[in-house]
Design an enzyme around this catalytic site. Structure first.
Site, PDB file in Angstrom:
ATOM      1  N   SER A   1      -1.115  11.214   8.055  1.00 26.35           N
ATOM      2  CA  SER A   1      -2.187  10.779   7.166  1.00 26.35           C
ATOM      3  C   SER A   1      -3.180  11.923   7.080  1.00 26.35           C
ATOM      4  CB  SER A   1      -2.852   9.524   7.760  1.00 26.35           C
ATOM      5  OG  SER A   1      -3.428   8.723   6.765  1.00 26.35           O
ATOM      6  N   ARG A   2      -3.730  12.150   5.878  1.00 25.94           N
ATOM      7  CA  ARG A   2      -4.576  13.335   5.687  1.00 25.94           C
ATOM      8  C   ARG A   2      -5.879  13.235   6.464  1.00 25.94           C
ATOM      9  NH1 ARG A   2      -4.838  12.429  -0.528  1.00 25.94           N
ATOM     10  NH2 ARG A   2      -5.449  10.481   0.481  1.00 25.94           N
TER      11      ARG A   2
ATOM     12  N   ASP B   1      -1.872  -6.346  -7.908  1.00 30.73           N
ATOM     13  CA  ASP B   1      -1.648  -5.928  -6.508  1.00 30.73           C
ATOM     14  C   ASP B   1      -1.591  -7.164  -5.598  1.00 30.73           C
ATOM     15  OD1 ASP B   1      -1.629  -3.748  -4.274  1.00 30.73           O
ATOM     16  OD2 ASP B   1      -3.217  -5.155  -3.726  1.00 30.73           O
TER      17      ASP B   1
ATOM     18  N   LYS C   1       4.625  -3.000  -0.186  1.00 27.39           N
ATOM     19  CA  LYS C   1       4.694  -3.500  -1.548  1.00 27.39           C
ATOM     20  C   LYS C   1       3.558  -2.874  -2.371  1.00 27.39           C
ATOM     21  CE  LYS C   1       1.543  -5.740  -2.540  1.00 27.39           C
ATOM     22  NZ  LYS C   1       0.050  -5.909  -2.549  1.00 27.39           N
TER      23      LYS C   1
ATOM     24  N   ILE D   1      -4.069  -1.420   5.518  1.00 25.93           N
ATOM     25  CA  ILE D   1      -2.958  -2.292   5.915  1.00 25.93           C
ATOM     26  C   ILE D   1      -2.232  -1.748   7.150  1.00 25.93           C
ATOM     27  CG2 ILE D   1      -1.112  -1.326   4.435  1.00 25.93           C
ATOM     28  CD1 ILE D   1      -1.894  -5.058   5.199  1.00 25.93           C
TER      29      ILE D   1
HETATM   30  P1  NAP Z   1      -5.678   2.276   1.450  1.00 23.46           P
HETATM   31  O1  NAP Z   1      -6.308   1.921   2.750  1.00 23.46           O
HETATM   32  O2  NAP Z   1      -6.578   2.553   0.287  1.00 23.46           O
HETATM   33  O3  NAP Z   1      -4.693   3.512   1.544  1.00 23.46           O
HETATM   34  C1  NAP Z   1      -3.841   3.761   2.615  1.00 23.46           C
HETATM   35  C2  NAP Z   1      -3.905   5.230   3.008  1.00 23.46           C
HETATM   36  O4  NAP Z   1      -3.037   5.972   2.177  1.00 23.46           O
HETATM   37  C3  NAP Z   1      -5.257   5.872   2.804  1.00 23.46           C
HETATM   38  O5  NAP Z   1      -6.123   5.570   3.862  1.00 23.46           O
HETATM   39  C4  NAP Z   1      -4.912   7.338   2.710  1.00 23.46           C
HETATM   40  O6  NAP Z   1      -4.910   7.927   4.007  1.00 23.46           O
HETATM   41  C5  NAP Z   1      -3.497   7.333   2.143  1.00 23.46           C
HETATM   42  N1  NAP Z   1      -3.529   7.796   0.755  1.00 23.46           N
HETATM   43  C6  NAP Z   1      -4.330   7.350  -0.238  1.00 23.46           C
HETATM   44  N2  NAP Z   1      -4.096   8.041  -1.372  1.00 23.46           N
HETATM   45  C7  NAP Z   1      -3.129   8.933  -1.085  1.00 23.46           C
HETATM   46  C8  NAP Z   1      -2.485   9.937  -1.824  1.00 23.46           C
HETATM   47  N3  NAP Z   1      -2.797  10.159  -3.109  1.00 23.46           N
HETATM   48  N4  NAP Z   1      -1.546  10.683  -1.214  1.00 23.46           N
HETATM   49  C9  NAP Z   1      -1.224  10.459   0.081  1.00 23.46           C
HETATM   50  N5  NAP Z   1      -1.823   9.527   0.841  1.00 23.46           N
HETATM   51  C10 NAP Z   1      -2.759   8.765   0.260  1.00 23.46           C
HETATM   52  O7  NAP Z   1      -4.679   1.135   0.982  1.00 23.46           O
HETATM   53  P2  NAP Z   1      -4.131  -0.152   1.737  1.00 23.46           P
HETATM   54  O8  NAP Z   1      -5.017  -1.301   1.431  1.00 23.46           O
HETATM   55  O9  NAP Z   1      -3.809   0.154   3.144  1.00 23.46           O
HETATM   56  O10 NAP Z   1      -2.807  -0.382   0.864  1.00 23.46           O
HETATM   57  C11 NAP Z   1      -1.692   0.478   0.967  1.00 23.46           C
HETATM   58  C12 NAP Z   1      -0.475  -0.247   0.440  1.00 23.46           C
HETATM   59  O11 NAP Z   1      -0.293  -1.456   1.199  1.00 23.46           O
HETATM   60  C13 NAP Z   1      -0.613  -0.681  -1.019  1.00 23.46           C
HETATM   61  O12 NAP Z   1       0.591  -0.538  -1.699  1.00 23.46           O
HETATM   62  C14 NAP Z   1      -1.015  -2.151  -0.926  1.00 23.46           C
HETATM   63  O13 NAP Z   1      -0.588  -2.905  -2.049  1.00 23.46           O
HETATM   64  C15 NAP Z   1      -0.265  -2.567   0.330  1.00 23.46           C
HETATM   65  N6  NAP Z   1      -0.885  -3.706   1.003  1.00 23.46           N
HETATM   66  C16 NAP Z   1      -2.233  -3.754   1.225  1.00 23.46           C
HETATM   67  C17 NAP Z   1      -2.800  -4.898   1.784  1.00 23.46           C
HETATM   68  C18 NAP Z   1      -4.294  -4.996   2.075  1.00 23.46           C
HETATM   69  O14 NAP Z   1      -4.753  -6.096   2.441  1.00 23.46           O
HETATM   70  N7  NAP Z   1      -5.075  -3.948   1.961  1.00 23.46           N
HETATM   71  C19 NAP Z   1      -2.006  -5.977   2.137  1.00 23.46           C
HETATM   72  C20 NAP Z   1      -0.616  -5.868   1.960  1.00 23.46           C
HETATM   73  C21 NAP Z   1      -0.078  -4.738   1.385  1.00 23.46           C
HETATM   74  P3  NAP Z   1      -5.298   9.490   4.207  1.00 23.46           P
HETATM   75  O15 NAP Z   1      -6.475   9.765   3.309  1.00 23.46           O
HETATM   76  O16 NAP Z   1      -5.608   9.590   5.656  1.00 23.46           O
HETATM   77  O17 NAP Z   1      -4.070  10.254   3.777  1.00 23.46           O
END
Ligand code: NAP
Length: 308
Positions: free
Chosen positions: A36-37, A168, A90, A14
Protein backbone atom coordinates in the site's frame (compact mmCIF):
# COMPACT_ATOMS: atom_id res chain seq x y z
CA UNK A 1 -0.94 -28.40 6.04
CA UNK A 2 1.04 -25.17 6.30
CA UNK A 3 -0.98 -21.96 5.91
CA UNK A 4 -1.14 -20.12 2.61
CA UNK A 5 1.09 -17.05 2.78
CA UNK A 6 -1.06 -14.05 1.79
CA UNK A 7 -0.62 -10.31 1.22
CA UNK A 8 -3.22 -7.56 1.29
CA UNK A 9 -2.91 -4.98 -1.48
CA UNK A 10 -4.52 -1.56 -0.89
CA UNK A 11 -4.63 -1.12 2.85
CA UNK A 12 -7.66 1.11 3.43
CA UNK A 13 -11.00 0.96 5.20
CA UNK A 14 -12.18 -2.52 4.28
CA UNK A 15 -8.73 -4.09 4.69
CA UNK A 16 -8.49 -2.79 8.26
CA UNK A 17 -12.12 -3.32 9.27
CA UNK A 18 -12.70 -6.79 7.84
CA UNK A 19 -9.79 -8.49 6.05
CA UNK A 20 -7.26 -8.29 8.88
CA UNK A 21 -9.60 -9.70 11.59
CA UNK A 22 -10.91 -12.42 9.24
CA UNK A 23 -7.37 -13.50 8.31
CA UNK A 24 -6.28 -13.38 11.94
CA UNK A 25 -9.00 -15.91 12.81
CA UNK A 26 -8.37 -18.25 9.86
CA UNK A 27 -5.55 -20.76 10.32
CA UNK A 28 -5.54 -21.56 6.58
CA UNK A 29 -3.79 -18.23 5.94
CA UNK A 30 -0.80 -16.36 7.25
CA UNK A 31 -0.93 -12.58 6.62
CA UNK A 32 2.71 -11.95 5.76
CA UNK A 33 2.73 -8.67 3.81
CA UNK A 34 0.88 -5.49 2.96
CA UNK A 35 1.38 -3.51 -0.25
CA UNK A 36 0.00 0.00 0.00
CA UNK A 37 1.41 3.40 -0.92
CA UNK A 38 0.56 5.20 2.31
CA UNK A 39 -0.46 2.62 4.88
CA UNK A 40 1.08 -0.33 6.69
CA UNK A 41 0.27 -2.82 9.44
CA UNK A 42 2.48 -3.15 12.47
CA UNK A 43 4.43 -6.40 12.56
CA UNK A 44 3.78 -7.23 8.90
CA UNK A 45 6.23 -6.64 6.01
CA UNK A 46 5.37 -3.52 4.00
CA UNK A 47 5.84 -2.78 0.29
CA UNK A 48 4.98 0.38 -1.62
CA UNK A 49 3.10 -1.34 -4.40
CA UNK A 50 2.18 -4.75 -5.72
CA UNK A 51 5.05 -5.01 -8.20
CA UNK A 52 7.65 -4.43 -5.48
CA UNK A 53 5.90 -7.02 -3.32
CA UNK A 54 5.89 -9.57 -6.14
CA UNK A 55 9.55 -8.88 -6.99
CA UNK A 56 10.81 -9.06 -3.41
CA UNK A 57 8.61 -11.77 -1.87
CA UNK A 58 8.34 -14.76 -4.21
CA UNK A 59 7.27 -16.86 -1.19
CA UNK A 60 3.88 -15.07 -0.99
CA UNK A 61 1.30 -17.47 -2.46
CA UNK A 62 -1.87 -15.37 -2.57
CA UNK A 63 -2.97 -11.75 -2.70
CA UNK A 64 -6.18 -10.09 -1.60
CA UNK A 65 -6.87 -6.99 -3.70
CA UNK A 66 -8.60 -4.31 -1.60
CA UNK A 67 -7.90 -1.11 -3.56
CA UNK A 68 -10.70 0.66 -5.48
CA UNK A 69 -12.02 -1.15 -8.58
CA UNK A 70 -10.44 1.20 -11.11
CA UNK A 71 -6.99 -0.34 -10.41
CA UNK A 72 -8.11 -3.94 -9.81
CA UNK A 73 -7.34 -5.27 -13.30
CA UNK A 74 -3.76 -3.99 -13.44
CA UNK A 75 -2.98 -5.41 -9.98
CA UNK A 76 -4.66 -8.75 -10.71
CA UNK A 77 -2.75 -9.16 -14.00
CA UNK A 78 0.55 -8.64 -12.17
CA UNK A 79 -0.37 -11.13 -9.47
CA UNK A 80 -1.59 -13.82 -11.86
CA UNK A 81 1.51 -13.40 -14.03
CA UNK A 82 3.59 -14.03 -10.89
CA UNK A 83 1.63 -17.25 -10.20
CA UNK A 84 -0.36 -16.01 -7.19
CA UNK A 85 -3.87 -16.98 -6.18
CA UNK A 86 -6.02 -13.85 -6.28
CA UNK A 87 -9.00 -12.69 -4.26
CA UNK A 88 -10.82 -9.67 -5.67
CA UNK A 89 -12.84 -7.30 -3.46
CA UNK A 90 -16.19 -6.38 -4.92
CA UNK A 91 -16.82 -5.18 -7.57
CA UNK A 92 -14.34 -7.50 -9.32
CA UNK A 93 -13.36 -4.86 -11.86
CA UNK A 94 -14.27 -1.63 -13.58
CA UNK A 95 -15.66 -3.44 -16.63
CA UNK A 96 -17.12 -6.85 -17.40
CA UNK A 97 -14.57 -7.44 -20.16
CA UNK A 98 -11.58 -7.07 -17.89
CA UNK A 99 -13.04 -9.55 -15.39
CA UNK A 100 -13.59 -12.07 -18.20
CA UNK A 101 -9.98 -11.57 -19.25
CA UNK A 102 -8.78 -12.16 -15.68
CA UNK A 103 -10.80 -15.36 -15.55
CA UNK A 104 -9.04 -16.60 -18.72
CA UNK A 105 -5.62 -15.51 -17.44
CA UNK A 106 -6.11 -17.34 -14.14
CA UNK A 107 -7.21 -20.49 -15.91
CA UNK A 108 -4.13 -20.44 -18.17
CA UNK A 109 -1.83 -19.78 -15.21
CA UNK A 110 -3.43 -22.53 -13.10
CA UNK A 111 -4.14 -20.22 -10.15
CA UNK A 112 -7.32 -19.59 -8.17
CA UNK A 113 -9.29 -16.42 -8.93
CA UNK A 114 -12.06 -15.56 -6.46
CA UNK A 115 -14.38 -12.68 -7.28
CA UNK A 116 -15.91 -12.04 -3.88
CA UNK A 117 -19.41 -10.83 -3.04
CA UNK A 118 -19.26 -10.41 0.72
CA UNK A 119 -23.01 -9.87 1.18
CA UNK A 120 -23.68 -13.36 -0.16
CA UNK A 121 -21.95 -14.65 2.98
CA UNK A 122 -24.28 -12.76 5.35
CA UNK A 123 -25.74 -15.14 7.94
CA UNK A 124 -29.23 -15.69 6.49
CA UNK A 125 -28.60 -15.62 2.73
CA UNK A 126 -28.05 -19.36 2.21
CA UNK A 127 -31.20 -20.23 4.16
CA UNK A 128 -33.24 -17.69 2.17
CA UNK A 129 -31.94 -19.18 -1.08
CA UNK A 130 -32.81 -22.72 0.02
CA UNK A 131 -36.35 -21.71 1.04
CA UNK A 132 -36.98 -19.82 -2.21
CA UNK A 133 -35.65 -22.63 -4.41
CA UNK A 134 -39.02 -24.42 -4.52
CA UNK A 135 -41.19 -21.26 -4.47
CA UNK A 136 -42.83 -19.19 -7.18
CA UNK A 137 -41.65 -15.60 -6.65
CA UNK A 138 -44.25 -12.98 -7.59
CA UNK A 139 -42.66 -9.73 -6.38
CA UNK A 140 -39.44 -8.42 -4.85
CA UNK A 141 -38.79 -5.07 -3.17
CA UNK A 142 -35.20 -4.07 -2.41
CA UNK A 143 -34.53 -1.03 -0.22
CA UNK A 144 -30.80 -0.30 0.13
CA UNK A 145 -30.47 3.15 1.66
CA UNK A 146 -27.54 4.53 3.60
CA UNK A 147 -25.68 7.72 4.42
CA UNK A 148 -22.71 8.16 2.09
CA UNK A 149 -21.12 10.71 4.44
CA UNK A 150 -21.10 8.14 7.23
CA UNK A 151 -19.81 5.12 5.28
CA UNK A 152 -17.57 6.69 2.63
CA UNK A 153 -16.12 9.90 4.08
CA UNK A 154 -13.53 11.46 1.77
CA UNK A 155 -13.62 8.63 -0.79
CA UNK A 156 -13.32 10.44 -4.12
CA UNK A 157 -12.84 7.29 -6.24
CA UNK A 158 -16.37 6.18 -5.45
CA UNK A 159 -17.83 9.19 -7.29
CA UNK A 160 -15.53 8.90 -10.30
CA UNK A 161 -16.13 6.87 -13.46
CA UNK A 162 -15.69 3.21 -12.57
CA UNK A 163 -16.41 3.89 -8.89
CA UNK A 164 -20.12 3.02 -9.35
CA UNK A 165 -21.59 5.75 -7.10
CA UNK A 166 -24.56 4.38 -5.14
CA UNK A 167 -24.13 1.05 -6.93
CA UNK A 168 -21.06 0.47 -4.74
CA UNK A 169 -23.45 -0.53 -1.91
CA UNK A 170 -26.31 -1.34 -4.30
CA UNK A 171 -24.28 -4.08 -5.93
CA UNK A 172 -24.30 -5.86 -2.57
CA UNK A 173 -28.11 -6.10 -2.76
CA UNK A 174 -27.81 -7.29 -6.35
CA UNK A 175 -25.28 -9.91 -5.26
CA UNK A 176 -27.84 -11.24 -2.77
CA UNK A 177 -30.86 -11.32 -5.07
CA UNK A 178 -28.85 -12.94 -7.88
CA UNK A 179 -27.96 -15.65 -5.34
CA UNK A 180 -31.38 -16.24 -3.78
CA UNK A 181 -33.95 -15.79 -6.54
CA UNK A 182 -34.67 -19.05 -8.35
CA UNK A 183 -35.13 -17.43 -11.80
CA UNK A 184 -32.83 -15.16 -13.79
CA UNK A 185 -34.14 -11.58 -14.02
CA UNK A 186 -33.55 -8.64 -16.32
CA UNK A 187 -33.65 -4.86 -16.05
CA UNK A 188 -36.66 -3.30 -17.78
CA UNK A 189 -36.42 0.31 -16.59
CA UNK A 190 -34.12 2.47 -14.49
CA UNK A 191 -33.54 5.99 -13.31
CA UNK A 192 -30.18 7.19 -12.04
CA UNK A 193 -29.99 10.44 -10.05
CA UNK A 194 -26.59 11.98 -10.67
CA UNK A 195 -25.37 15.03 -8.72
CA UNK A 196 -24.45 17.93 -11.00
CA UNK A 197 -20.81 17.83 -9.87
CA UNK A 198 -20.25 14.04 -9.94
CA UNK A 199 -19.92 11.12 -12.37
CA UNK A 200 -21.59 8.47 -10.21
CA UNK A 201 -25.29 8.38 -9.21
CA UNK A 202 -26.35 9.21 -5.64
CA UNK A 203 -29.62 7.27 -6.03
CA UNK A 204 -31.14 4.75 -8.42
CA UNK A 205 -34.60 3.25 -8.96
CA UNK A 206 -34.63 0.02 -10.93
CA UNK A 207 -37.37 -2.23 -12.26
CA UNK A 208 -36.58 -5.82 -13.27
CA UNK A 209 -38.66 -8.75 -14.37
CA UNK A 210 -38.10 -12.46 -14.81
CA UNK A 211 -39.42 -14.86 -17.42
CA UNK A 212 -42.58 -15.43 -15.37
CA UNK A 213 -43.28 -11.71 -15.01
CA UNK A 214 -42.32 -11.18 -11.36
CA UNK A 215 -42.12 -7.47 -10.48
CA UNK A 216 -38.67 -6.88 -9.00
CA UNK A 217 -37.98 -3.34 -7.79
CA UNK A 218 -34.88 -1.88 -6.22
CA UNK A 219 -34.28 1.50 -4.65
CA UNK A 220 -30.74 2.53 -3.80
CA UNK A 221 -30.16 5.84 -2.04
CA UNK A 222 -27.09 7.39 -0.45
CA UNK A 223 -28.94 10.32 1.13
CA UNK A 224 -30.50 8.42 4.03
CA UNK A 225 -29.59 9.80 7.43
CA UNK A 226 -30.77 8.26 10.72
CA UNK A 227 -31.55 4.53 10.67
CA UNK A 228 -29.98 2.74 7.70
CA UNK A 229 -31.91 0.31 5.50
CA UNK A 230 -30.55 -2.82 3.82
CA UNK A 231 -33.71 -4.87 3.31
CA UNK A 232 -35.13 -7.29 0.74
CA UNK A 233 -38.81 -8.33 0.76
CA UNK A 234 -39.93 -11.24 -1.42
CA UNK A 235 -43.54 -12.25 -2.13
CA UNK A 236 -44.10 -15.89 -3.08
CA UNK A 237 -46.90 -18.40 -3.63
CA UNK A 238 -46.10 -19.66 -0.10
CA UNK A 239 -46.18 -16.25 1.58
CA UNK A 240 -43.59 -13.52 2.21
CA UNK A 241 -39.90 -13.75 3.03
CA UNK A 242 -37.90 -10.83 4.40
CA UNK A 243 -34.12 -10.71 4.42
CA UNK A 244 -33.15 -7.64 6.42
CA UNK A 245 -30.13 -5.97 8.04
CA UNK A 246 -27.96 -6.64 5.01
CA UNK A 247 -28.89 -10.32 4.85
CA UNK A 248 -28.21 -11.25 8.46
CA UNK A 249 -31.84 -11.50 9.57
CA UNK A 250 -34.47 -13.79 7.99
CA UNK A 251 -38.22 -13.68 8.51
CA UNK A 252 -40.53 -16.17 6.80
CA UNK A 253 -44.18 -15.23 7.10
CA UNK A 254 -44.50 -13.74 10.59
CA UNK A 255 -41.71 -15.79 12.12
CA UNK A 256 -38.14 -14.60 12.61
CA UNK A 257 -36.19 -17.74 11.76
CA UNK A 258 -32.65 -16.38 11.99
CA UNK A 259 -30.87 -13.36 13.46
CA UNK A 260 -27.21 -13.94 12.74
CA UNK A 261 -23.89 -12.26 13.53
CA UNK A 262 -21.57 -10.59 11.04
CA UNK A 263 -19.93 -13.61 9.40
CA UNK A 264 -19.33 -12.28 5.90
CA UNK A 265 -15.54 -11.96 5.72
CA UNK A 266 -14.79 -15.15 7.71
CA UNK A 267 -17.04 -16.85 5.15
CA UNK A 268 -15.15 -15.30 2.23
CA UNK A 269 -11.75 -16.47 3.48
CA UNK A 270 -13.08 -19.95 4.26
CA UNK A 271 -14.29 -20.12 0.66
CA UNK A 272 -10.97 -18.79 -0.70
CA UNK A 273 -9.09 -21.49 1.24
CA UNK A 274 -11.46 -24.14 -0.13
CA UNK A 275 -11.01 -22.92 -3.72
CA UNK A 276 -7.22 -22.93 -3.41
CA UNK A 277 -7.26 -26.45 -1.93
CA UNK A 278 -9.42 -27.69 -4.80
CA UNK A 279 -7.52 -25.82 -7.51
CA UNK A 280 -10.72 -24.02 -8.58
CA UNK A 281 -11.89 -20.46 -9.30
CA UNK A 282 -15.18 -18.71 -8.53
CA UNK A 283 -15.96 -15.76 -10.79
CA UNK A 284 -19.61 -14.76 -11.04
CA UNK A 285 -20.16 -11.42 -12.79
CA UNK A 286 -23.98 -11.41 -12.50
CA UNK A 287 -24.19 -8.51 -9.99
CA UNK A 288 -21.78 -6.37 -12.05
CA UNK A 289 -23.73 -7.20 -15.21
CA UNK A 290 -26.91 -5.78 -13.68
CA UNK A 291 -25.04 -2.59 -12.78
CA UNK A 292 -23.72 -2.35 -16.34
CA UNK A 293 -27.29 -2.82 -17.60
CA UNK A 294 -28.47 0.02 -15.34
CA UNK A 295 -25.83 2.30 -16.83
CA UNK A 296 -26.88 1.12 -20.35
CA UNK A 297 -30.65 1.41 -19.97
CA UNK A 298 -31.19 3.79 -17.05
CA UNK A 299 -32.32 7.37 -17.62
CA UNK A 300 -30.04 9.95 -16.07
CA UNK A 301 -31.58 12.75 -14.04
CA UNK A 302 -29.37 15.56 -12.78
CA UNK A 303 -29.87 16.39 -9.10
CA UNK A 304 -28.29 18.93 -6.77
CA UNK A 305 -24.51 18.92 -6.41
CA UNK A 306 -23.08 16.73 -3.65
CA UNK A 307 -20.50 18.16 -1.23
CA UNK A 308 -18.96 16.29 1.70
P1 NAP B 1 -10.40 2.98 0.44
O1 NAP B 1 -10.15 2.88 1.90
O2 NAP B 1 -10.75 4.32 -0.13
O3 NAP B 1 -9.20 2.44 -0.44
C1 NAP B 1 -8.42 1.33 -0.12
C2 NAP B 1 -6.95 1.64 -0.33
O4 NAP B 1 -6.62 1.44 -1.69
C3 NAP B 1 -6.56 3.07 -0.06
O5 NAP B 1 -6.40 3.30 1.32
C4 NAP B 1 -5.29 3.23 -0.85
O6 NAP B 1 -4.17 2.86 -0.05
C5 NAP B 1 -5.46 2.24 -1.99
N1 NAP B 1 -5.70 2.97 -3.24
C6 NAP B 1 -6.61 3.95 -3.45
N2 NAP B 1 -6.51 4.42 -4.71
C7 NAP B 1 -5.52 3.71 -5.30
C8 NAP B 1 -4.93 3.75 -6.58
N3 NAP B 1 -5.35 4.61 -7.51
N4 NAP B 1 -3.93 2.90 -6.84
C9 NAP B 1 -3.50 2.02 -5.91
N5 NAP B 1 -4.01 1.95 -4.67
C10 NAP B 1 -5.02 2.79 -4.37
O7 NAP B 1 -11.55 1.99 0.00
P2 NAP B 1 -12.31 0.83 0.80
O8 NAP B 1 -13.52 1.40 1.43
O9 NAP B 1 -11.36 0.06 1.62
O10 NAP B 1 -12.82 -0.01 -0.46
C11 NAP B 1 -11.94 -0.78 -1.26
C12 NAP B 1 -12.75 -1.82 -2.00
O11 NAP B 1 -13.45 -2.63 -1.05
C13 NAP B 1 -13.81 -1.21 -2.92
O12 NAP B 1 -13.92 -1.93 -4.10
C14 NAP B 1 -15.10 -1.32 -2.09
O13 NAP B 1 -16.25 -1.44 -2.91
C15 NAP B 1 -14.83 -2.61 -1.33
N6 NAP B 1 -15.57 -2.68 -0.07
C16 NAP B 1 -15.60 -1.62 0.79
C17 NAP B 1 -16.39 -1.68 1.94
C18 NAP B 1 -16.44 -0.54 2.95
O14 NAP B 1 -17.27 -0.61 3.87
N7 NAP B 1 -15.62 0.48 2.86
C19 NAP B 1 -17.12 -2.82 2.22
C20 NAP B 1 -17.01 -3.92 1.35
C21 NAP B 1 -16.25 -3.82 0.21
P3 NAP B 1 -2.72 3.55 -0.29
O15 NAP B 1 -2.97 5.02 -0.51
O16 NAP B 1 -1.98 3.25 0.97
O17 NAP B 1 -2.16 2.89 -1.52
Amino acid sequence: MSPTSIAIVGFGKIARDQHVPALHDNTAFSLDAVASRNASLEGVAHFRDIQTLLDERPDIQAVSLCAPPQVRYRQACAAIAAGKHVMLEKPPGATLSEVEDLRAQAERAGVTLFATWHSRYAAAVAQARDWLRERHVTAVDVQWKEDVRRWHPGQEWIWEAGGLGVFDPGINALSIITAILPEAFFLTQGELEVPANRQGPIAATLAFSDRRGAAIRAEFDWRQTGPQTWDIHVETDAGPLALTQGGSCLRIGDEIVLEGDDVEYPGLYARFAELIARGESDVDVAPLRHVADAFLLGKRVEVEAFHE
